[in-house]
Design a protein around this motif. Structure first.
Motif, PDB file in Angstrom:
ATOM      1  N   SER A 104     -26.236  72.515  73.237  1.00 40.43           N
ATOM      2  CA  SER A 104     -26.877  73.206  72.383  1.00 40.43           C
ATOM      3  C   SER A 104     -27.794  74.222  73.798  1.00 40.43           C
ATOM      4  O   SER A 104     -27.618  74.146  74.811  1.00 40.43           O
ATOM      5  CB  SER A 104     -28.402  72.436  72.226  1.00 40.43           C
ATOM      6  N   GLY A 106     -30.620  74.650  74.886  1.00 38.90           N
ATOM      7  CA  GLY A 106     -31.323  74.092  75.309  1.00 38.90           C
ATOM      8  C   GLY A 106     -30.583  72.919  76.242  1.00 38.90           C
ATOM      9  O   GLY A 106     -31.611  72.301  77.173  1.00 38.90           O
ATOM     10  N   ASP A 108     -30.198  70.063  75.935  1.00 38.20           N
ATOM     11  CA  ASP A 108     -31.342  69.141  75.872  1.00 38.20           C
ATOM     12  C   ASP A 108     -29.548  68.110  74.400  1.00 38.20           C
ATOM     13  O   ASP A 108     -29.076  68.146  74.347  1.00 38.20           O
ATOM     14  CB  ASP A 108     -31.424  68.913  74.386  1.00 38.20           C
TER      15      ASP A 108
END
Length: 225
Positions: A104, A106, A108
């Motif tokens: 992802s 980010g 995450d």
């Protein structure tokens, strides 16, 4: 001196060893086999997956598979020792069809784990017989190992201590397997009475349940002294 106990032990059925723990023969060809043509293990496994998808494991047989391939049953056995071995090959082939999502934006770990789990569910729903194979065979084929390593890489970015990651991995897979197995059974029952499946709702419920599980793991690690 052989005792009656020794004789009973010798006659007792021995646990079956996974095909992946034995030396797997290469992609052999046998042009002398009647009707074999360009037969190889990859072609056999592909045909087995197609037959399992259309008929299910209960109706699957090596004789029916050979008929679909237009070869003799003995030609199939030249490449796979038995039906169980072939089902293990087929299961790993299906796992290889899972589209592993990228990391992802980010980075995450929870988002990445959820995306991977949703991809797994999508593939298993498309091949429901594979869920039954998970219960019978050890998932240690090359594609299964690749999938497991991907999950482990994601968990390595989580706050879960390394010593507890096997437990976390087990909890995540048990949820994925349990949810998808029950969903598959419900779908089969619905189809028997002419009822459809609400795919968006199923995906939402799957994602929500896994999110609750993963959030709980993360929260426990945060508040643990």
């Amino acid at each position: 001196m052989t005792t009656a106990k020794d004789e009973d032990a010798r006659r007792a059925p021995q646990p079956r060893q996974s095909v992946w723990l034995r030396q797997v023969p290469g992609q052999r060809r046998r042009t002398s086999a009647a009707g074999a043509g360009n037969l190889d293990r990859e072609r056999i496994v592909t045909a087995a997956v197609q037959l399992l998808d259309s008929e299910g494991e209960a109706q699957f047989s090596m004789r029916r598979l050979a008929a679909d391939l237009k070869v003799t049953p003995m030609s199939v056995y030249w490449y796979v020792n038995c039906k169980d071995d072939l089902l293990e090959f087929a299961l790993d082939a299906v796992v290889g069809r899972i589209r592993l999502p990228g990391t992802s934006a980010g980075f995450d770990w929870q988002d990445d784990l959820l995306a991977l789990a949703v991809a797994w569910r999508h593939t298993m729903i498309a091949h429901p017989w594979a869920l039954g194979c998970y219960a019978k065979y050890v998932g240690i084929g090359p594609h299964s190992v690749r999938f497991s390593l991907r999950v482990q890489d994601i968990l390595a970015r989580s706050p879960i201590p390394e010593a507890l990651r096997p437990t976390a991995l087990s909890a995540v897979f048990r949820f994925m397997y349990g949810f998808t197995s029950l969903e598959s059974l419900g779908t089969a029952r619905g189809q028997a009475v002419g009822s459809g499946t609400d795919e968006p709702t199923a995906v939402r419920d799957f994602a929500r349940g896994l999110t609750w599980l993963v959030t709980g793991m993360s929260t426990e690690m945060t508040i643990r002294p």
